[in-house]
Design a protein around this motif. Structure first.
Motif, mmCIF file in Angstrom:
data_model
loop_
_atom_site.group_PDB
_atom_site.id
_atom_site.type_symbol
_atom_site.label_atom_id
_atom_site.label_comp_id
_atom_site.label_asym_id
_atom_site.label_seq_id
_atom_site.Cartn_x
_atom_site.Cartn_y
_atom_site.Cartn_z
ATOM 1 N N VAL A 96 5.529 63.870 -58.321
ATOM 2 C CA VAL A 96 4.411 64.617 -57.736
ATOM 3 C C VAL A 96 4.545 64.821 -56.227
ATOM 4 O O VAL A 96 3.770 65.584 -55.644
ATOM 5 C CB VAL A 96 3.079 63.882 -58.027
ATOM 6 N N TYR A 97 5.523 64.173 -55.607
ATOM 7 C CA TYR A 97 5.601 64.206 -54.145
ATOM 8 C C TYR A 97 7.067 64.182 -53.735
ATOM 9 O O TYR A 97 7.728 63.139 -53.832
ATOM 10 C CB TYR A 97 4.850 62.994 -53.574
ATOM 11 N N ALA A 139 11.220 65.321 -64.078
ATOM 12 C CA ALA A 139 10.537 66.179 -63.108
ATOM 13 C C ALA A 139 11.317 67.461 -62.823
ATOM 14 O O ALA A 139 10.945 68.221 -61.922
ATOM 15 C CB ALA A 139 10.319 65.413 -61.801
#
Length: 397
Positions: A96-97, A139
């Motif tokens: 997410v980052y 991801a």
């Protein structure tokens, strides 16, 4: 505030406490935080600067700093836990980052700073990178990143681990040298104390008895009292002469001890010293050459930037030649206080000092002093050979 102060207080066996005991600034380790600039640079590659990214950075960066600082501040037994927590913290942020990759790399490298054994550290590094590959694959990271980041963490981690072990060995060597010097100084103080006790204890007791006897006889038998005072004076003069001789012996430094001290000094500075057994010399000449040798070794350690040095003794034309060489930077053009002092000591012994120092080819000092006829034969006795150094031919005698 109290909790924050407790968090950033170094433990007695922490990495920071060890650095402080070595006389270094603990803030020097904070230079590693400069690499965290990648936290703010990483979004450039994917054009992912956004309010969401800014909010995540504001929330996560203080946590990263706190965990990274704790790797250096926590006890050795718990530092690895904070390094592992930092790596897991970065892994959790990977989906997410994007900048969480930087936290992950910091965590992997921090494992090398908190682990003393190589195999457990390598196993931990491989497991963490395997987890990263799994998270990055889920991801949908680019294959280039999935290849580059594990290679980066392994290379940086291994290099950091080896460098830290070498620094610890150097620090341990320095501590052992300091301990040798301390024990030598303690033994010398004890020897001086014993010598002074043996020298002055009986003499002062004898002087005290004679003066007490003279005081008691001064009225009844002045002649005997005067004789006792004269004898006490003679004993005191004799004791004074003995003390002066002892002090001269204490101040004297022989070449063998000075060579051992020079090797200790140079080895702690990364310079290997080769030398042979010094010849038998008169005390005055040996003392002067020992002081010249001390200054020469100090100059090599401070200014030469050398890796090898040697000390050689040679009898030439009724005199002795002391040669001190190094394979350092050379280029000595001006004489400072050290070289001037060595030249004056050589002159005081009736000798001369020669300096050969070409830029990049090391420095060679030759001190030639005359010897009394009776000392020439003793000085010419065979001594242990001096190991030849691999230095430029121009720097050899």
């Amino acid at each position: 505030m109290r909790l924050l102060r407790a968090w950033f207080t170094p433990a007695p066996d922490s990495r920071i406490a060890e650095i402080q005991r070595q006389g270094k600034s603990p803030w020097a380790e904070s230079v590693h935080l400069l690499w965290s600039a990648w936290v703010f640079i990483t979004p450039v590659f994917d054009n992912q600067y956004s309010w969401r990214w800014l909010g995540m950075t504001v929330l996560t960066y203080p946590v990263f700093v706190a965990l990274f600082a704790k790797v250096f501040l926590a006890p050795r037994s718990r530092a690895s836990s904070y390094a592992l927590a930092l790596a897991v913290f970065g892994l959790a942020l990977v989906p997410v980052y994007p900048s969480g990759v930087s936290y992950f790399i910091y965590g992997c490298v921090s494992c090398s700073l908190s682990s003393r054994r190589f195999l457990p550290f390598l196993a931990r590094l491989l497991v963490l990178n395997a987890l990263f590959l799994l998270m990055a694959w889920q991801a949908h990271y680019a294959w280039q990143a999935m290849l580059a980041i594990p290679c980066m963490t392994l290379i940086i981690g291994l290099v950091t681990h080896v460098e830290r072990l070498e620094h610890e060995k150097d620090a341990a060597l320095k501590l052992s040298h300091d301990e040798v010097r301390r024990l030598a100084a303690t033994a010398e103080r004890e020897r001086i104390g014993r010598d002074l006790h043996d020298l002055l204890g009986h003499t002062l007791s004898l002087i005290t008895l004679k003066l007490e006897l003279a005081r008691k006889l001064c009225d009844r038998d002045p002649d005997t009292a005067r004789r006792e005072v004269i004898e006490a004076e003679n004993v005191a003069r004799h004791a004074l002469a003995q003390v002066r001789a002892a002090v001269t012996g204490i101040r004297a430094t022989d070449l063998a001890a000075e060579l051992a001290s020079a090797r200790l000094l140079l080895e702690s500075s990364g310079v290997h010293l080769d030398y042979g057994q010094p010849p038998c010399l008169p005390a005055e000449i040996e003392r002067g050459l020992a002081l010249v040798l001390r200054e020469a070794a100090t100059n090599v350690a401070r200014h030469a930037a050398a890796t090898r040095a040697s000390v050689a003794f040679e009898c030439i034309d009724g005199g002795l030649c002391l040669t001190v060489m190094d394979n350092g930077r050379g280029g000595v053009l001006e004489e400072g206080n050290g070289l001037t002092g060595m030249r004056e000591r050589a002159r005081a012994l009736g000798g001369r000092l020669q300096i050969h120092s070409q830029q990049g080819r090391g420095t060679r000092l030759r001190i030639v002093v005359p010897l009394p006829d009776a000392a020439v034969q003793a000085a010419a006795a065979p001594v242990a050979p001096v190991d030849a150094m691999s230095m430029p031919a121009e720097a050899r005698p």
